[in-house]
Scaffold this motif. Structure first.
Motif, PDB file in Angstrom:
ATOM      1  N   UNK A   1       0.607  -1.249  -0.035  1.00 23.56           N
ATOM      2  CA  UNK A   1      -0.074  -0.106   0.196  1.00 23.56           C
ATOM      3  C   UNK A   1       0.758   1.158   0.112  1.00 23.56           C
ATOM      4  N   UNK A   2       0.432   2.159  -0.683  1.00 27.30           N
ATOM      5  CA  UNK A   2       1.425   3.480  -0.973  1.00 27.30           C
ATOM      6  C   UNK A   2       0.641   4.922  -0.386  1.00 27.30           C
ATOM      7  N   UNK A   3      -0.256   4.760   0.357  1.00 21.80           N
ATOM      8  CA  UNK A   3      -0.821   5.984   0.909  1.00 21.80           C
ATOM      9  C   UNK A   3       0.018   6.627   1.916  1.00 21.80           C
ATOM     10  N   UNK A   4       0.707   7.683   1.769  1.00 24.18           N
ATOM     11  CA  UNK A   4       1.377   8.356   2.625  1.00 24.18           C
ATOM     12  C   UNK A   4       0.711   9.814   3.079  1.00 24.18           C
ATOM     13  N   UNK A   5       0.153   9.513   4.325  1.00 25.18           N
ATOM     14  CA  UNK A   5      -0.790  10.847   4.810  1.00 25.18           C
ATOM     15  C   UNK A   5      -0.061  12.194   4.457  1.00 25.18           C
ATOM     16  N   UNK A   6       1.344  12.192   4.894  1.00 22.46           N
ATOM     17  CA  UNK A   6       1.845  13.358   5.047  1.00 22.46           C
ATOM     18  C   UNK A   6       2.158  13.927   3.348  1.00 22.46           C
ATOM     19  N   UNK A   7       1.949  13.369   2.524  1.00 21.90           N
ATOM     20  CA  UNK A   7       2.236  13.760   0.978  1.00 21.90           C
ATOM     21  C   UNK A   7       0.827  14.389   0.434  1.00 21.90           C
ATOM     22  N   UNK A   8      -0.016  14.083   1.010  1.00 21.19           N
ATOM     23  CA  UNK A   8      -1.284  14.326   0.286  1.00 21.19           C
ATOM     24  C   UNK A   8      -1.845  15.661   0.781  1.00 21.19           C
ATOM     25  N   UNK A   9      -2.413  16.437  -0.198  1.00 18.84           N
ATOM     26  CA  UNK A   9      -2.980  17.771   0.052  1.00 18.84           C
ATOM     27  C   UNK A   9      -4.384  17.925  -0.126  1.00 18.84           C
ATOM     28  N   UNK A  10      -5.254  16.903  -0.830  1.00 18.85           N
ATOM     29  CA  UNK A  10      -6.551  16.931  -0.836  1.00 18.85           C
ATOM     30  C   UNK A  10      -7.082  15.813  -1.082  1.00 18.85           C
ATOM     31  N   UNK A  11      -8.197  15.517  -0.682  1.00 20.30           N
ATOM     32  CA  UNK A  11      -9.090  14.339  -0.590  1.00 20.30           C
ATOM     33  C   UNK A  11     -10.526  14.779  -1.477  1.00 20.30           C
ATOM     34  N   UNK A  12     -10.797  13.654  -2.294  1.00 21.95           N
ATOM     35  CA  UNK A  12     -12.071  13.654  -2.700  1.00 21.95           C
ATOM     36  C   UNK A  12     -12.774  12.500  -2.478  1.00 21.95           C
ATOM     37  N   UNK A  13     -13.996  12.611  -2.294  1.00 20.88           N
ATOM     38  CA  UNK A  13     -15.031  11.402  -1.608  1.00 20.88           C
ATOM     39  C   UNK A  13     -16.080  11.334  -2.716  1.00 20.88           C
ATOM     40  N   UNK A  14     -16.367  10.014  -2.745  1.00 21.27           N
ATOM     41  CA  UNK A  14     -17.579   9.530  -2.982  1.00 21.27           C
ATOM     42  C   UNK A  14     -18.425   9.367  -1.690  1.00 21.27           C
ATOM     43  N   UNK A  15     -19.634  10.009  -1.867  1.00 21.13           N
ATOM     44  CA  UNK A  15     -20.576  10.316  -0.650  1.00 21.13           C
ATOM     45  C   UNK A  15     -21.263   9.021  -0.223  1.00 21.13           C
ATOM     46  N   UNK A  16     -22.305   8.633  -1.329  1.00 21.98           N
ATOM     47  CA  UNK A  16     -23.150   7.859  -0.960  1.00 21.98           C
ATOM     48  C   UNK A  16     -22.645   6.270  -1.019  1.00 21.98           C
ATOM     49  N   UNK A  17     -22.368   5.781   0.119  1.00 21.10           N
ATOM     50  CA  UNK A  17     -21.709   4.578   0.322  1.00 21.10           C
ATOM     51  C   UNK A  17     -20.580   4.639   1.007  1.00 21.10           C
ATOM     52  N   UNK A  18     -19.831   5.826   1.059  1.00 18.47           N
ATOM     53  CA  UNK A  18     -18.490   5.914   1.728  1.00 18.47           C
ATOM     54  C   UNK A  18     -18.726   6.720   3.026  1.00 18.47           C
ATOM     55  N   UNK A  19     -19.558   7.880   2.967  1.00 11.28           N
ATOM     56  CA  UNK A  19     -19.793   8.548   4.179  1.00 11.28           C
ATOM     57  C   UNK A  19     -21.422   8.400   4.735  1.00 11.28           C
ATOM     58  N   UNK A  20     -22.259   8.035   3.560  1.00 10.25           N
ATOM     59  CA  UNK A  20     -23.743   7.904   3.630  1.00 10.25           C
ATOM     60  C   UNK A  20     -24.056   6.403   3.793  1.00 10.25           C
ATOM     61  N   UNK A  21     -24.778   5.761   4.496  1.00  9.04           N
ATOM     62  CA  UNK A  21     -24.922   4.371   4.715  1.00  9.04           C
ATOM     63  C   UNK A  21     -26.134   4.349   3.597  1.00  9.04           C
ATOM     64  N   UNK A  22     -26.118   4.181   2.400  1.00  3.93           N
ATOM     65  CA  UNK A  22     -27.144   4.523   1.500  1.00  3.93           C
ATOM     66  C   UNK A  22     -27.624   3.062   1.275  1.00  3.93           C
ATOM     67  N   UNK A  23     -27.195   2.057   1.720  1.00  8.10           N
ATOM     68  CA  UNK A  23     -27.573   0.965   1.792  1.00  8.10           C
ATOM     69  C   UNK A  23     -28.943   0.642   2.788  1.00  8.10           C
ATOM     70  N   UNK A  24     -28.552   1.208   3.766  1.00  4.47           N
ATOM     71  CA  UNK A  24     -29.847   1.359   5.017  1.00  4.47           C
ATOM     72  C   UNK A  24     -30.860   2.253   4.408  1.00  4.47           C
ATOM     73  N   UNK A  25     -30.376   3.082   3.641  1.00  4.17           N
ATOM     74  CA  UNK A  25     -31.420   4.087   3.165  1.00  4.17           C
ATOM     75  C   UNK A  25     -32.280   3.574   2.157  1.00  4.17           C
TER      76      UNK A  25
END
Length: 256
Positions: A1-25
């Motif tokens: 795995x190659x994710x280095x939190x210190x080298x990242x400047x921005x995150x972009x998110x899928x919302x529904x399934x990642x932040x929102x529990x759309x399956x329960x909705x």
């Protein structure tokens, strides 16, 4: 795995399934359809198998409807999906139920860890939305289950004029972050639960390996082993929840 939190400047998110529990909705409204089947039908009862089957039906139909109607607003996409599932089940449905399904997006609950995790991540990164919804639906989500989360940019299918996995949607993130924030593509990481949509697209378009929020028990999102075996995804990190990611990021920055 190659994710280095210190080298990242921005995150972009899928919302529904990642932040929102759309399956329960989504599931209770689909169950309302399947419970109209004869009691002898395996889908007439609320069971884990019923849940998985109905959600997989939803996922397949959503992709088809979006492909066939790339300019249709997302609530109307959901209305058509609802009608198609009812047709596949051979059960009746009301127009009001169909419309209610399309308008339900803003009521789908956030995962318990979401808001606190996003507040932690906002201390270290610029945060952006890339979602297949219309502005009004996302506004209801922000005012409701995501209240307390602040965004640096919100990019929806309504603004872009197409649905993910269209390349234009992901490329807009690159353009906007470079022009508006001076952040180049190499400093951007995608955070998403969906392997078969978002992480496949990220690999195809040359993004840095993304962060997979695994969300145990999810019925939708694709099969990791299959997609990795075909070389279609490359994951920078895997976390079971967004909260786990936030803890890892905090730990990384605490050591600097």
């Amino acid at each position: 795995m190659s994710f280095n939190p210190l080298k990242v400047k921005a995150l972009f998110f899928d919302i529904y399934a990642t932040l929102i529990d759309w399956e329960s909705g989504i599931y209770p409204q689909l169950l309302h359809l399947s419970q109209q089947l004869p009691p002898s039908s395996p889908l007439a009862s609320d069971t884990p198998k019923t849940r998985e089957t109905l959600l997989r039906m939803y996922a397949a139909n959503e992709k088809t409807v979006e492909l066939e109607n790339p300019k249709l607003a997302y609530p109307q996409i959901l209305e058509q999906v609802y009608a198609r599932i009812a047709s596949e089940l051979n059960v009746p449905f009301s127009t009001s139920d169909q419309i209610s399904f399309g308008q339900s997006i803003g009521t789908w609950p956030a995962f318990p860890d979401t808001v606190a995790a996003m507040q932690i991540l906002s201390k270290h990164y610029k945060l952006f939305v890339l979602s297949n919804v219309v502005n009004a639906s996302f506004a209801r989500t922000c005012a409701g289950p995501l209240d307390g989360v602040n965004w640096d940019g919100i990019y929806t299918a309504e603004q872009i004029g197409s649905y993910k996995p269209n390349s234009a949607n992901y490329n807009l993130v690159v353009t906007r972050l470079r022009e508006d924030f001076g952040i180049e593509k190499g400093g951007i990481v995608q955070v998403a639960q969906s392997l078969d949509l978002d992480h496949v697209s990220g690999k195809r378009l040359g993004f840095e390996p993304g962060v997979w929020i695994k969300r145990g028990g999810a019925a939708m999102g694709g099969n990791r082993e299959e997609l990795e075996g075909k070389g279609m995804i490359e994951l920078g990190a895997i976390y079971g929840t967004l909260g786990e990611m936030a803890v890892a990021v905090e730990e990384a920055f605490s050591k600097t």
